[in-house]
Design a protein around this motif. Structure first.
Motif, PDB file in Angstrom:
ATOM      1  N   UNK A  19      36.858 103.054  35.919  1.00  0.00           N
ATOM      2  CA  UNK A  19      36.683 103.358  34.493  1.00  0.00           C
ATOM      3  C   UNK A  19      35.533 104.345  34.284  1.00  0.00           C
ATOM      4  N   UNK A  20      34.461 104.177  35.044  1.00  0.00           N
ATOM      5  CA  UNK A  20      33.320 105.080  34.916  1.00  0.00           C
ATOM      6  C   UNK A  20      33.641 106.467  35.458  1.00  0.00           C
ATOM      7  N   UNK A  21      34.378 106.524  36.549  1.00  0.00           N
ATOM      8  CA  UNK A  21      34.782 107.825  37.092  1.00  0.00           C
ATOM      9  C   UNK A  21      35.675 108.540  36.089  1.00  0.00           C
ATOM     10  N   UNK A  22      36.607 107.818  35.499  1.00  0.00           N
ATOM     11  CA  UNK A  22      37.508 108.415  34.503  1.00  0.00           C
ATOM     12  C   UNK A  22      36.716 108.949  33.313  1.00  0.00           C
ATOM     13  N   UNK A  23      35.729 108.208  32.852  1.00  0.00           N
ATOM     14  CA  UNK A  23      34.896 108.658  31.737  1.00  0.00           C
ATOM     15  C   UNK A  23      34.115 109.904  32.123  1.00  0.00           C
ATOM     16  N   UNK A  24      33.602 109.938  33.347  1.00  0.00           N
ATOM     17  CA  UNK A  24      32.846 111.097  33.813  1.00  0.00           C
ATOM     18  C   UNK A  24      33.739 112.330  33.889  1.00  0.00           C
ATOM     19  N   UNK A  25      34.942 112.173  34.397  1.00  0.00           N
ATOM     20  CA  UNK A  25      35.872 113.300  34.511  1.00  0.00           C
ATOM     21  C   UNK A  25      36.233 113.824  33.119  1.00  0.00           C
ATOM     22  N   UNK A  26      36.466 112.931  32.177  1.00  0.00           N
ATOM     23  CA  UNK A  26      36.815 113.362  30.818  1.00  0.00           C
ATOM     24  C   UNK A  26      35.677 114.158  30.192  1.00  0.00           C
ATOM     25  N   UNK A  27      34.465 113.653  30.267  1.00  0.00           N
ATOM     26  CA  UNK A  27      33.314 114.338  29.689  1.00  0.00           C
ATOM     27  C   UNK A  27      33.040 115.654  30.418  1.00  0.00           C
ATOM     28  N   UNK A  28      33.164 115.630  31.741  1.00  0.00           N
ATOM     29  CA  UNK A  28      32.950 116.837  32.540  1.00  0.00           C
ATOM     30  C   UNK A  28      33.900 117.951  32.101  1.00  0.00           C
ATOM     31  N   UNK A  29      35.185 117.647  31.995  1.00  0.00           N
ATOM     32  CA  UNK A  29      36.133 118.689  31.598  1.00  0.00           C
ATOM     33  C   UNK A  29      35.949 119.110  30.145  1.00  0.00           C
ATOM     34  N   UNK A  30      35.477 118.226  29.291  1.00  0.00           N
ATOM     35  CA  UNK A  30      35.117 118.651  27.927  1.00  0.00           C
ATOM     36  C   UNK A  30      34.065 119.755  27.998  1.00  0.00           C
ATOM     37  N   UNK A  85      27.936 132.068  41.033  1.00  0.00           N
ATOM     38  CA  UNK A  85      27.382 131.750  39.706  1.00  0.00           C
ATOM     39  C   UNK A  85      28.265 130.765  38.944  1.00  0.00           C
ATOM     40  N   UNK A  86      29.580 130.905  39.056  1.00  0.00           N
ATOM     41  CA  UNK A  86      30.474 129.980  38.369  1.00  0.00           C
ATOM     42  C   UNK A  86      30.482 128.617  39.052  1.00  0.00           C
ATOM     43  N   UNK A  87      30.388 128.609  40.374  1.00  0.00           N
ATOM     44  CA  UNK A  87      30.302 127.341  41.104  1.00  0.00           C
ATOM     45  C   UNK A  87      29.047 126.578  40.670  1.00  0.00           C
ATOM     46  N   UNK A  88      27.952 127.296  40.548  1.00  0.00           N
ATOM     47  CA  UNK A  88      26.693 126.688  40.124  1.00  0.00           C
ATOM     48  C   UNK A  88      26.833 126.115  38.710  1.00  0.00           C
ATOM     49  N   UNK A  89      27.485 126.857  37.814  1.00  0.00           N
ATOM     50  CA  UNK A  89      27.679 126.367  36.436  1.00  0.00           C
ATOM     51  C   UNK A  89      28.492 125.073  36.420  1.00  0.00           C
ATOM     52  N   UNK A  90      29.525 125.022  37.236  1.00  0.00           N
ATOM     53  CA  UNK A  90      30.335 123.802  37.314  1.00  0.00           C
ATOM     54  C   UNK A  90      29.475 122.639  37.798  1.00  0.00           C
ATOM     55  N   UNK A  91      28.656 122.888  38.807  1.00  0.00           N
ATOM     56  CA  UNK A  91      27.746 121.856  39.298  1.00  0.00           C
ATOM     57  C   UNK A  91      26.765 121.400  38.231  1.00  0.00           C
ATOM     58  N   UNK A  93      27.325 121.448  35.003  1.00  0.00           N
ATOM     59  CA  UNK A  93      28.084 120.620  34.052  1.00  0.00           C
ATOM     60  C   UNK A  93      28.304 119.212  34.615  1.00  0.00           C
ATOM     61  N   UNK A  94      28.565 119.120  35.906  1.00  0.00           N
ATOM     62  CA  UNK A  94      28.753 117.798  36.510  1.00  0.00           C
ATOM     63  C   UNK A  94      27.447 117.009  36.480  1.00  0.00           C
ATOM     64  N   UNK A  95      26.350 117.656  36.815  1.00  0.00           N
ATOM     65  CA  UNK A  95      25.045 116.986  36.780  1.00  0.00           C
ATOM     66  C   UNK A  95      24.717 116.529  35.358  1.00  0.00           C
ATOM     67  N   UNK A  96      24.951 117.397  34.379  1.00  0.00           N
ATOM     68  CA  UNK A  96      24.691 117.035  32.983  1.00  0.00           C
ATOM     69  C   UNK A  96      25.554 115.853  32.557  1.00  0.00           C
ATOM     70  N   UNK A  97      26.799 115.842  32.983  1.00  0.00           N
ATOM     71  CA  UNK A  97      27.715 114.750  32.661  1.00  0.00           C
ATOM     72  C   UNK A  97      27.208 113.438  33.224  1.00  0.00           C
ATOM     73  N   UNK A 106      19.465 108.751  42.143  1.00  0.00           N
ATOM     74  CA  UNK A 106      19.794 108.848  43.566  1.00  0.00           C
ATOM     75  C   UNK A 106      21.264 109.174  43.774  1.00  0.00           C
ATOM     76  N   UNK A 107      22.112 108.662  42.904  1.00  0.00           N
ATOM     77  CA  UNK A 107      23.545 108.961  43.009  1.00  0.00           C
ATOM     78  C   UNK A 107      23.788 110.419  42.628  1.00  0.00           C
ATOM     79  N   UNK A 108      23.153 110.875  41.562  1.00  0.00           N
ATOM     80  CA  UNK A 108      23.293 112.277  41.157  1.00  0.00           C
ATOM     81  C   UNK A 108      22.822 113.185  42.289  1.00  0.00           C
ATOM     82  N   UNK A 109      21.717 112.834  42.911  1.00  0.00           N
ATOM     83  CA  UNK A 109      21.213 113.624  44.039  1.00  0.00           C
ATOM     84  C   UNK A 109      22.204 113.688  45.180  1.00  0.00           C
ATOM     85  N   UNK A 110      22.861 112.576  45.487  1.00  0.00           N
ATOM     86  CA  UNK A 110      23.859 112.565  46.556  1.00  0.00           C
ATOM     87  C   UNK A 110      25.075 113.417  46.193  1.00  0.00           C
ATOM     88  N   UNK A 111      25.497 113.363  44.933  1.00  0.00           N
ATOM     89  CA  UNK A 111      26.622 114.198  44.482  1.00  0.00           C
ATOM     90  C   UNK A 111      26.238 115.667  44.590  1.00  0.00           C
TER      91      UNK A 111
END
Length: 131
Positions: A19-30, A85-91, A93-97, A106-111
């Motif tokens: 459920x948390x992964x699904x929420x993260x993916x939804x917010x990330x793609x937003x 530059x676009x790869x970095x932007x995606x990263x 957005x994922x970190x912000x999400x 620590x989990x964000x750091x591992x990702x």
């Protein structure tokens, strides 16, 4: 008396599982789809399928069950000619999400570490890995 070995919960378990992964993916793609520099990569993409693929991949990255059977990163991204530059932007957005959803640092750091390791599989060849 027996001693049982306790294993630490995976990152996947720590953040709340599917459920948390699904929420993260939804917010990330937003976030990604609202970014004018990135939206062009997704104009002809089946976003339901894209979200499913990312959820499966993120699950694996977080130590959850590996049910991903799609193309590898290099094959899936090769034709997109993605600059660093676009790869970095995606990263970013994922970190912000993950930060917005309260994922522990620590989990964000591992990702972020995984993002660094797979960058060469996603960015266009000849662009280098320096961000």
């Amino acid at each position: 008396m027996t001693v049982t070995e306790e294993t630490a919960p995976s990152h996947y378990e720590r953040i709340g599982g599917a459920a948390s992964v699904k929420a993260a993916v939804a917010l990330f793609y937003d976030k990604v789809l609202a970014d004018p520099e990135l939206i062009g990569y997704f104009t002809d993409i089946n976003m339901a399928e894209q979200r499913r693929h990312l959820a499966l991949m993120l699950t694996v990255v977080l130590g959850g069950p590996n049910e991903y059977a799609g193309r590898g990163l290099a094959e899936a991204h090769q034709s997109l000619n993605i600059p660093v530059a676009h790869y970095v932007k995606v990263g970013e957005h994922l970190t912000a999400t993950l930060t917005e959803l309260g994922v522990p640092g620590d989990i964000i750091g591992d990702v972020q570490g995984v993002l660094g390791k797979v960058q060469d599989q996603v960015v266009a060849q000849g662009r280098g890995t320096d961000a």
